[in-house]
Write a protein that holds these residues in place. Structure first.
Motif, PDB file in Angstrom:
ATOM      1  N   CYS A  92     -29.020  33.596  -4.533  1.00  0.00           N
ATOM      2  CA  CYS A  92     -29.234  32.168  -4.234  1.00  0.00           C
ATOM      3  C   CYS A  92     -29.048  31.896  -2.741  1.00  0.00           C
ATOM      4  O   CYS A  92     -27.938  31.781  -2.237  1.00  0.00           O
ATOM      5  CB  CYS A  92     -28.288  31.301  -5.045  1.00  0.00           C
ATOM      6  SG  CYS A  92     -28.676  29.550  -4.846  1.00  0.00           S
ATOM      7  N   CYS A 138     -26.097  31.738  -8.050  1.00  0.00           N
ATOM      8  CA  CYS A 138     -26.059  30.322  -7.660  1.00  0.00           C
ATOM      9  C   CYS A 138     -24.646  29.729  -7.728  1.00  0.00           C
ATOM     10  O   CYS A 138     -23.894  30.020  -8.663  1.00  0.00           O
ATOM     11  CB  CYS A 138     -26.955  29.504  -8.573  1.00  0.00           C
ATOM     12  SG  CYS A 138     -28.650  30.098  -8.611  1.00  0.00           S
ATOM     13  N   CYS A 140     -26.520  24.608  -7.428  1.00  0.00           N
ATOM     14  CA  CYS A 140     -27.877  25.066  -7.729  1.00  0.00           C
ATOM     15  C   CYS A 140     -27.990  25.441  -9.208  1.00  0.00           C
ATOM     16  O   CYS A 140     -27.170  26.204  -9.720  1.00  0.00           O
ATOM     17  CB  CYS A 140     -28.249  26.281  -6.875  1.00  0.00           C
ATOM     18  SG  CYS A 140     -29.928  26.873  -7.181  1.00  0.00           S
TER      19      CYS A 140
HETATM   20 ZN   LIG Z   1     -29.752  29.103  -6.816  1.00  0.00          ZN
END
Ligand SMILES: [Zn+2]
Ligand SMILES: [Mg+2]
Length: 224
Positions: A149, A138, A142
Motif C-alpha cells: 500500500c 494497507c 486504506c
Molecule cells: Zn491500500
C-alpha cells in the motif's frame, strides 16, 4: 522548518520500461493468468488477491529461471542512474515503492545500491508454487487491499516534515499520488487522473526530464 524533499518512485513501468509481472506471466504462467489480470483491471478483485493468485500458478522451482529471464528482458528507463546521482547530490531522499516482488526487483536494483530504500512485496518458495507475502499491507486509512500500500507508506512521512514527490505510472500509483505534494507521471492514465483530481503534476518520458524539472524548483534543488 524547511521540509525535506523525498521521492517515492514506482518500479514496474517507471524505473523499468515494462511491467515485469506481465513479462513473467506471459512466459511462465498457464493461460489462466489472463482472466485474473482482467479481474484486477476491472476492479472485480483487489491487487493483492490478483497478484497472489497469478504467482500461485507458477511452480516455486522456476525461481532462478524467472530471475534470469527478468534480468535479461528488463530495460531501465533512460536517465535513472543520472537521476540517482542528482538526487544524492542535492540531498533528495529516494524510496522505491513497488507492487512488484522482492525476488525479481532486488537483482535488478542491486547495482544501484537501493536495496535498503525499497518497499515491495515478499515471496516464499518453500511450497510447490510461489507464495507472495505482504509486509506493507494497507493501514486503517486504506480499504483497497493493495498488497503493497503506497498511500500507507507515504502517510508514514509527515506532511509538515517532508515534501513528497511521487514518480510513477498507472492505477497502482494513484492513491499515493493523492498523498503527495507533487507527481511525475509517465503514462496517460495517471496523467488523466492527476488532472481529474487537481493534483500538482508534470508528465515525463525519461528521468532526464525529471532532473530538469526539479532543477527549476529552487525550494527542492537548492539544497546543499
Ligand atoms: Zn491500500
Ligand atoms: Mg508501475
Amino acid at each position: 522548518m524547511k521540509r525535506k524533499p523525498i521521492v517515492f518512485c514506482d518500479f514496474d513501468g517507471t524505473i523499468t520500461v515494462k511491467d515485469n509481472i506481465i513479462t513473467i506471466m506471459k512466459e511462465f504462467a498457464p493461460p489462466e493468468w489472463k482472466a485474473i489480470k482482467d479481474d484486477i483491471f476491472e476492479e472485480r478483485i483487489s491487487l493483492r488477491e490478483g497478484v497472489g493468485r497469478m504467482f500461485s500458478l507458477i511452480p516455486s522451482a522456476k525461481k532462478i529461471e524467472i530471475v534470469n529471464y527478468v534480468l535479461e528482458q528488463a530495460e531501465m528507463r533512460k536517465g535513472f542512474t543520472e537521476f540517482l546521482a542528482f538526487a544524492r547530490n542535492r540531498g533528495i531522499r529516494i524510496r522505491v515503492v513497488s507492487g512488484g516482488i522482492d525476488f525479481f526487483i532486488e537483482p535488478l536494483l542491486e547495482p544501484y545500491k537501493l536495496l535498503d530504500q525499497l518497499f515491495c512485496n515478499g515471496s516464499d518458495f518453500s511450497g510447490d508454487t510461489i507464495r507472495i507475502t505482504w509486509p506493507h499491507a494497507c493501514d486503517e486509512g486504506c480499504d483497497k487491499d493493495c498488497g503493497c500500500c503506497k498511500a500507507s507508506i507515504l502517510r508514514q512521512f509527515p506532511d509538515d516534515e517532508y515534501y513528497k514527490i511521487v514518480i510513477g505510472d498507472s492505477i497502482s500509483n494513484l492513491e499515493a499520488a493523492k498523498e503527495a505534494h507533487q507527481v511525475f507521471a509517465c503514462d496517460d492514465f495517471l496523467l488523466e487522473k492527476c488532472r481529474e483530481f487537481g493534483l500538482n503534476h508534470t508528465s515525463f518520458t525519461t528521468f532526464y526530464d525529471v532532473i530538469s524539472q526539479i532543477e527549476q524548483q529552487r525550494e527542492i534543488a537548492g539544497r546543499r
